[in-house]
Design a protein around this motif. Structure first.
Motif, PDB file in Angstrom:
ATOM      1  N   SER A 217       0.827  -1.216   0.000  1.00 39.18           N
ATOM      2  CA  SER A 217       0.000   0.000   0.000  1.00 39.18           C
ATOM      3  C   SER A 217       0.857   1.260   0.000  1.00 39.18           C
ATOM      4  CB  SER A 217      -0.929   0.000   1.219  1.00 39.18           C
ATOM      5  OG  SER A 217      -0.210   0.234   2.423  1.00 39.18           O
ATOM      6  N   ILE A 218       2.120   1.127   0.412  1.00 34.38           N
ATOM      7  CA  ILE A 218       3.030   2.268   0.494  1.00 34.38           C
ATOM      8  C   ILE A 218       3.950   2.342  -0.717  1.00 34.38           C
ATOM      9  CG2 ILE A 218       4.959   3.253   1.819  1.00 34.38           C
ATOM     10  CD1 ILE A 218       3.651   1.957   4.328  1.00 34.38           C
ATOM     11  N   CYS A 219       4.441   1.186  -1.168  1.00 33.17           N
ATOM     12  CA  CYS A 219       5.463   1.121  -2.221  1.00 33.17           C
ATOM     13  C   CYS A 219       4.868   0.553  -3.506  1.00 33.17           C
ATOM     14  CB  CYS A 219       6.648   0.272  -1.774  1.00 33.17           C
ATOM     15  SG  CYS A 219       7.482   0.907  -0.298  1.00 33.17           S
ATOM     16  N   THR A 220       4.795   1.363  -4.541  1.00 36.00           N
ATOM     17  CA  THR A 220       4.178   0.920  -5.791  1.00 36.00           C
ATOM     18  C   THR A 220       4.952  -0.217  -6.443  1.00 36.00           C
ATOM     19  OG1 THR A 220       5.385   2.625  -7.043  1.00 36.00           O
ATOM     20  CG2 THR A 220       3.194   3.199  -6.215  1.00 36.00           C
ATOM     21  N   GLU A 221       6.281  -0.236  -6.273  1.00 41.02           N
ATOM     22  CA  GLU A 221       7.052  -1.318  -6.873  1.00 41.02           C
ATOM     23  C   GLU A 221       6.857  -2.632  -6.122  1.00 41.02           C
ATOM     24  OE1 GLU A 221       8.739  -1.576  -9.738  1.00 41.02           O
ATOM     25  OE2 GLU A 221       8.061   0.443 -10.225  1.00 41.02           O
ATOM     26  N   ALA A 222       6.574  -2.565  -4.843  1.00 42.65           N
ATOM     27  CA  ALA A 222       6.223  -3.776  -4.098  1.00 42.65           C
ATOM     28  C   ALA A 222       4.893  -4.318  -4.611  1.00 42.65           C
ATOM     29  CB  ALA A 222       6.143  -3.481  -2.605  1.00 42.65           C
ATOM     30  N   GLN A 223       3.941  -3.422  -4.825  1.00 38.72           N
ATOM     31  CA  GLN A 223       2.652  -3.854  -5.361  1.00 38.72           C
ATOM     32  C   GLN A 223       2.806  -4.440  -6.758  1.00 38.72           C
ATOM     33  OE1 GLN A 223      -0.137  -4.412  -4.156  1.00 38.72           O
ATOM     34  NE2 GLN A 223      -1.500  -4.574  -5.925  1.00 38.72           N
ATOM     35  N   ARG A 224       3.667  -3.843  -7.587  1.00 35.06           N
ATOM     36  CA  ARG A 224       3.897  -4.390  -8.923  1.00 35.06           C
ATOM     37  C   ARG A 224       4.502  -5.782  -8.832  1.00 35.06           C
ATOM     38  NH1 ARG A 224       6.335  -1.557 -14.327  1.00 35.06           N
ATOM     39  NH2 ARG A 224       7.793  -0.497 -12.931  1.00 35.06           N
ATOM     40  N   PHE A 225       5.483  -5.963  -7.935  1.00 35.55           N
ATOM     41  CA  PHE A 225       6.054  -7.294  -7.762  1.00 35.55           C
ATOM     42  C   PHE A 225       4.986  -8.270  -7.295  1.00 35.55           C
ATOM     43  CE2 PHE A 225       7.883 -10.517  -4.913  1.00 35.55           C
ATOM     44  CZ  PHE A 225       8.668 -11.196  -5.835  1.00 35.55           C
ATOM     45  N   ASN A 226       4.137  -7.852  -6.376  1.00 28.91           N
ATOM     46  CA  ASN A 226       3.076  -8.708  -5.855  1.00 28.91           C
ATOM     47  C   ASN A 226       2.166  -9.187  -6.993  1.00 28.91           C
ATOM     48  OD1 ASN A 226       1.681  -9.392  -3.025  1.00 28.91           O
ATOM     49  ND2 ASN A 226       0.069  -8.852  -4.465  1.00 28.91           N
ATOM     50  N   VAL A 227       1.759  -8.259  -7.838  1.00 35.47           N
ATOM     51  CA  VAL A 227       0.860  -8.587  -8.957  1.00 35.47           C
ATOM     52  C   VAL A 227       1.572  -9.479  -9.969  1.00 35.47           C
ATOM     53  CG1 VAL A 227      -0.370  -7.622 -10.940  1.00 35.47           C
ATOM     54  CG2 VAL A 227      -0.572  -6.539  -8.698  1.00 35.47           C
ATOM     55  N   ASP A 228       2.805  -9.136 -10.320  1.00 37.58           N
ATOM     56  CA  ASP A 228       3.531  -9.896 -11.334  1.00 37.58           C
ATOM     57  C   ASP A 228       3.838 -11.313 -10.863  1.00 37.58           C
ATOM     58  OD1 ASP A 228       3.450  -7.658 -12.894  1.00 37.58           O
ATOM     59  OD2 ASP A 228       5.588  -7.173 -12.716  1.00 37.58           O
ATOM     60  N   PHE A 229       4.235 -11.442  -9.598  1.00 39.94           N
ATOM     61  CA  PHE A 229       4.545 -12.776  -9.085  1.00 39.94           C
ATOM     62  C   PHE A 229       3.286 -13.631  -9.018  1.00 39.94           C
ATOM     63  CE2 PHE A 229       5.059 -16.060  -5.940  1.00 39.94           C
ATOM     64  CZ  PHE A 229       6.297 -16.579  -6.253  1.00 39.94           C
ATOM     65  N   THR A 230       2.212 -13.061  -8.520  1.00 36.87           N
ATOM     66  CA  THR A 230       0.949 -13.800  -8.426  1.00 36.87           C
ATOM     67  C   THR A 230       0.471 -14.227  -9.800  1.00 36.87           C
ATOM     68  OG1 THR A 230       0.335 -12.549  -6.440  1.00 36.87           O
ATOM     69  CG2 THR A 230      -1.424 -13.686  -7.587  1.00 36.87           C
ATOM     70  N   SER A 231       0.632 -13.344 -10.790  1.00 38.77           N
ATOM     71  CA  SER A 231       0.226 -13.655 -12.155  1.00 38.77           C
ATOM     72  C   SER A 231       1.064 -14.793 -12.729  1.00 38.77           C
ATOM     73  CB  SER A 231       0.343 -12.412 -13.032  1.00 38.77           C
ATOM     74  OG  SER A 231       0.014 -12.704 -14.368  1.00 38.77           O
ATOM     75  N   ALA A 232       2.395 -14.733 -12.517  1.00 39.40           N
ATOM     76  CA  ALA A 232       3.271 -15.797 -13.005  1.00 39.40           C
ATOM     77  C   ALA A 232       2.915 -17.123 -12.372  1.00 39.40           C
ATOM     78  CB  ALA A 232       4.728 -15.438 -12.726  1.00 39.40           C
ATOM     79  N   PHE A 233       2.623 -17.112 -11.095  1.00 37.34           N
ATOM     80  CA  PHE A 233       2.266 -18.348 -10.405  1.00 37.34           C
ATOM     81  C   PHE A 233       0.942 -18.913 -10.931  1.00 37.34           C
ATOM     82  CE2 PHE A 233       0.080 -20.517  -6.892  1.00 37.34           C
ATOM     83  CZ  PHE A 233       0.983 -21.545  -6.658  1.00 37.34           C
ATOM     84  N   SER A 234      -0.005 -18.021 -11.214  1.00 33.80           N
ATOM     85  CA  SER A 234      -1.313 -18.483 -11.684  1.00 33.80           C
ATOM     86  C   SER A 234      -1.228 -19.141 -13.055  1.00 33.80           C
ATOM     87  CB  SER A 234      -2.291 -17.314 -11.734  1.00 33.80           C
ATOM     88  OG  SER A 234      -1.978 -16.412 -12.785  1.00 33.80           O
ATOM     89  N   ARG A 235      -0.159 -18.851 -13.814  1.00 34.66           N
ATOM     90  CA  ARG A 235      -0.020 -19.433 -15.152  1.00 34.66           C
ATOM     91  C   ARG A 235       0.661 -20.798 -15.134  1.00 34.66           C
ATOM     92  NH1 ARG A 235       1.445 -13.929 -16.527  1.00 34.66           N
ATOM     93  NH2 ARG A 235       3.656 -14.497 -16.419  1.00 34.66           N
ATOM     94  N   LEU A 236       1.107 -21.236 -13.970  1.00 36.00           N
ATOM     95  CA  LEU A 236       1.771 -22.524 -13.921  1.00 36.00           C
ATOM     96  C   LEU A 236       0.787 -23.641 -14.254  1.00 36.00           C
ATOM     97  CD1 LEU A 236       3.963 -22.187 -10.693  1.00 36.00           C
ATOM     98  CD2 LEU A 236       4.630 -21.828 -13.078  1.00 36.00           C
TER      99      LEU A 236
END
Length: 237
Positions: A217-236
């Protein structure tokens, strides 16, 4: 994907403190799953000395790792044998790398794409350019399917600061991701709160993971990593 399947994740990072924090965060994102998280770069022993075959520490080590992987795979990272061993590959460099040069990293690279920093805010103006630089290192123009880029602004220590000290004036100001020296902010905390050694970061890694939602909620790059990692995992598969 079966929840009983062991998920294997490889981390290519600047240093061991980055690995410890990301290891804890990824573990929290995949709570309840069987995980093996491996530090592919840098290769260090228990005293944090480089092992034989290591490409070095810091962003030059990440650069050399990428270039070595690409050289072994016809000029690109996608399709590398690594992806038969790891389900997701995380590649991290801090946004402050955008202010440096290849010469300072003792690297001969004629591309001219570093430095690439832009005025902050927004930090994304710089991290978007830096991600393009990272992709070139990988011989790619788009992020490979199961690769997650991680570009904390200005350094991963900003995530630690946001997690552990949310009432800090810098965190409250909204300008944390443009602060050039979050590591110094942690090192200069009062004695009981000071974080300066690899052992300090390792000891606080779980706390960072527990506060991950707040960090995002504070760091936009942390949120981007959160979204990107979750997305990559969902494609497994």
């Amino acid at each position: 994907m079966s929840k009983s399947k062991v998920i294997k994740i490889g981390l290519v990072v600047e240093g061991t403190t980055d690995f410890k924090i990301l290891e804890a965060v990824i573990g929290s994102l995949l709570t309840g799953r069987q995980l093996i998280i491996t530090e592919l770069q840098p290769l260090l022993d228990s005293t944090f000395n480089a092992q034989p075959g290591s490409t070095g520490v810091g962003w030059p080590g990440v650069y050399r790792w990428c270039k070595q992987a690409v050289a072994d795979n016809d000029g690109k990272l996608s399709g590398h044998v690594l992806f038969s061993r790891y389900d997701v590959l995380v590649v991290q460099i801090d946004a402050d790398v955008a202010r440096t040069t290849y010469q300072k990293g003792h690297i001969q690279d004629a591309s001219g794409d570093l430095p690439c920093s832009e005025v902050c805010p927004p930090c994304s103006a710089t991290t978007n350019k830096l991600r393009s630089v990272m992709l070139r290192w990988m011989g790619e123009t788009e992020t490979p399917h199961h690769v997650v880029l991680c570009t904390p602004a200005q350094a991963l220590e900003s995530w630690v600061l946001a997690a552990l000290f949310p009432e800090d004036a810098l965190v409250q100001s909204g300008g944390l991701e443009c602060q050039r020296n979050p590591k110094g902010q942690l090192r200069n905390r009062p004695r009981a709160e000071k974080i300066s050694t690899p052992a300090d970061y390792e000891a606080k890694a779980v706390e960072v993971a527990v506060e991950w939602k707040n960090v995002c909620s504070i760091c936009t790059e942390a949120q981007r990593f959160n979204v990107d990692f979750t997305s990559a995992f969902s494609r497994l598969p």
